[in-house]
Design an enzyme around this catalytic site. Structure first.
Site, PDB file in Angstrom:
ATOM      1  N   LEU A 176     -45.141  29.792   1.748  1.00  0.00           N
ATOM      2  CA  LEU A 176     -46.013  30.789   1.133  1.00  0.00           C
ATOM      3  C   LEU A 176     -45.351  32.160   0.969  1.00  0.00           C
ATOM      4  O   LEU A 176     -46.027  33.143   0.666  1.00  0.00           O
ATOM      5  CB  LEU A 176     -47.316  30.903   1.921  1.00  0.00           C
ATOM      6  CG  LEU A 176     -48.112  29.593   2.010  1.00  0.00           C
ATOM      7  CD1 LEU A 176     -49.339  29.768   2.886  1.00  0.00           C
ATOM      8  CD2 LEU A 176     -48.485  29.081   0.635  1.00  0.00           C
ATOM      9  N   CYS A 177     -44.035  32.228   1.144  1.00  0.00           N
ATOM     10  CA  CYS A 177     -43.318  33.490   0.944  1.00  0.00           C
ATOM     11  C   CYS A 177     -43.108  33.760  -0.538  1.00  0.00           C
ATOM     12  O   CYS A 177     -42.780  32.854  -1.301  1.00  0.00           O
ATOM     13  CB  CYS A 177     -41.959  33.448   1.633  1.00  0.00           C
ATOM     14  SG  CYS A 177     -42.056  33.746   3.381  1.00  0.00           S
ATOM     15  N   HIS A 178     -43.278  35.017  -0.898  1.00  0.00           N
ATOM     16  CA  HIS A 178     -43.025  35.429  -2.275  1.00  0.00           C
ATOM     17  C   HIS A 178     -41.516  35.561  -2.510  1.00  0.00           C
ATOM     18  O   HIS A 178     -40.817  36.088  -1.645  1.00  0.00           O
ATOM     19  CB  HIS A 178     -43.672  36.793  -2.558  1.00  0.00           C
ATOM     20  CG  HIS A 178     -45.154  36.763  -2.520  1.00  0.00           C
ATOM     21  ND1 HIS A 178     -45.856  36.866  -1.353  1.00  0.00           N
ATOM     22  CD2 HIS A 178     -46.067  36.627  -3.510  1.00  0.00           C
ATOM     23  CE1 HIS A 178     -47.153  36.803  -1.624  1.00  0.00           C
ATOM     24  NE2 HIS A 178     -47.311  36.661  -2.920  1.00  0.00           N
ATOM     25  N   MET A 216     -40.027  38.181   6.837  1.00  0.00           N
ATOM     26  CA  MET A 216     -39.631  36.774   6.872  1.00  0.00           C
ATOM     27  C   MET A 216     -38.158  36.613   6.486  1.00  0.00           C
ATOM     28  O   MET A 216     -37.460  35.776   7.052  1.00  0.00           O
ATOM     29  CB  MET A 216     -40.522  35.923   5.970  1.00  0.00           C
ATOM     30  CG  MET A 216     -41.965  35.863   6.426  1.00  0.00           C
ATOM     31  SD  MET A 216     -42.180  35.382   8.163  1.00  0.00           S
ATOM     32  CE  MET A 216     -41.417  33.773   8.180  1.00  0.00           C
ATOM     33  N   GLU A 217     -37.692  37.425   5.554  1.00  0.00           N
ATOM     34  CA  GLU A 217     -36.289  37.370   5.161  1.00  0.00           C
ATOM     35  C   GLU A 217     -35.383  37.798   6.315  1.00  0.00           C
ATOM     36  O   GLU A 217     -34.334  37.190   6.554  1.00  0.00           O
ATOM     37  CB  GLU A 217     -36.049  38.235   3.923  1.00  0.00           C
ATOM     38  CG  GLU A 217     -36.606  37.650   2.648  1.00  0.00           C
ATOM     39  CD  GLU A 217     -38.127  37.748   2.480  1.00  0.00           C
ATOM     40  OE1 GLU A 217     -38.643  37.186   1.504  1.00  0.00           O
ATOM     41  OE2 GLU A 217     -38.799  38.394   3.319  1.00  0.00           O
ATOM     42  N   ASP A 265     -23.898  25.474  15.050  1.00  0.00           N
ATOM     43  CA  ASP A 265     -23.255  24.415  14.272  1.00  0.00           C
ATOM     44  C   ASP A 265     -21.734  24.464  14.401  1.00  0.00           C
ATOM     45  O   ASP A 265     -21.082  23.428  14.520  1.00  0.00           O
ATOM     46  CB  ASP A 265     -23.658  24.516  12.799  1.00  0.00           C
ATOM     47  CG  ASP A 265     -23.016  23.428  11.971  1.00  0.00           C
ATOM     48  OD1 ASP A 265     -23.157  22.236  12.315  1.00  0.00           O
ATOM     49  OD2 ASP A 265     -22.346  23.761  10.973  1.00  0.00           O
TER      50      ASP A 265
END
Length: 157
Positions: free
Chosen positions: A74-76, A112-113, A127
């Site tokens: 739901l992130c723009h 969020m970014e 990793d």
């Protein structure tokens, strides 16, 4: 305060930000990856077989920030104007402290970014060194700062 990602029927939806003002926005997020002393030494001495662990993790974090709307449903999609990811060796962990800063001018924030950048950088460190240390711990993923928009400034205590 109601959750904004749910409509009146309780269904998930993308928030309509079209009526919001375009403002300068910034978010800073953090994470860490804790590891065995031997793994820390491998990274700090540049002896990892896959190459420059911190350099690759920095690039991965930047790429992660740019791909956030592809990962979080739901992130723009936003015109990200700056992403910086700083990875600092911390002998006291031992491990790596990560700090990601994201900026934009838009109608919604970039928390969020920033969180995705910090997380992606930490995952990349894992990793690149998991062959020698599968017990590494990623943690402390959090927003340190958010500024811009109607809700104003937030700084973690």
């Amino acid at each position: 305060m109601p959750l904004t990602h749910f409509d009146a029927q309780g269904q998930a939806h993308m928030v309509d930000v079209s009526s919001k003002d375009v403002t300068d926005r910034v978010a800073v997020a953090a994470a860490y990856i804790k590891m065995a002393r031997e793994t820390y030494d491998l990274i700090s001495e540049g002896r990892a077989k896959k190459g420059d662990v911190l350099g690759v993790a920095r690039l991965a974090g930047i790429m992660g920030a740019k791909k956030t709307p592809d990962l979080i449903p739901l992130c723009h999609p936003l015109p990200v104007t700056k992403v910086s990811v700083d990875l600092t060796l911390d002998p006291d962990l031992p491990g790596v402290q990560i700090r990601a800063t994201v900026k934009t001018s838009g109608q919604t924030g970039v928390e969020m970014e920033a969180l995705t950048a910090a997380s992606t950088a930490a995952l990349t460190v894992y990793d690149m060194t998991k062959a020698v240390d599968k017990s590494m711990e990623i943690g402390g993923i959090r927003v340190l700062l958010k500024d811009g928009g109607k809700s104003g400034r937030y700084e973690a205590k």
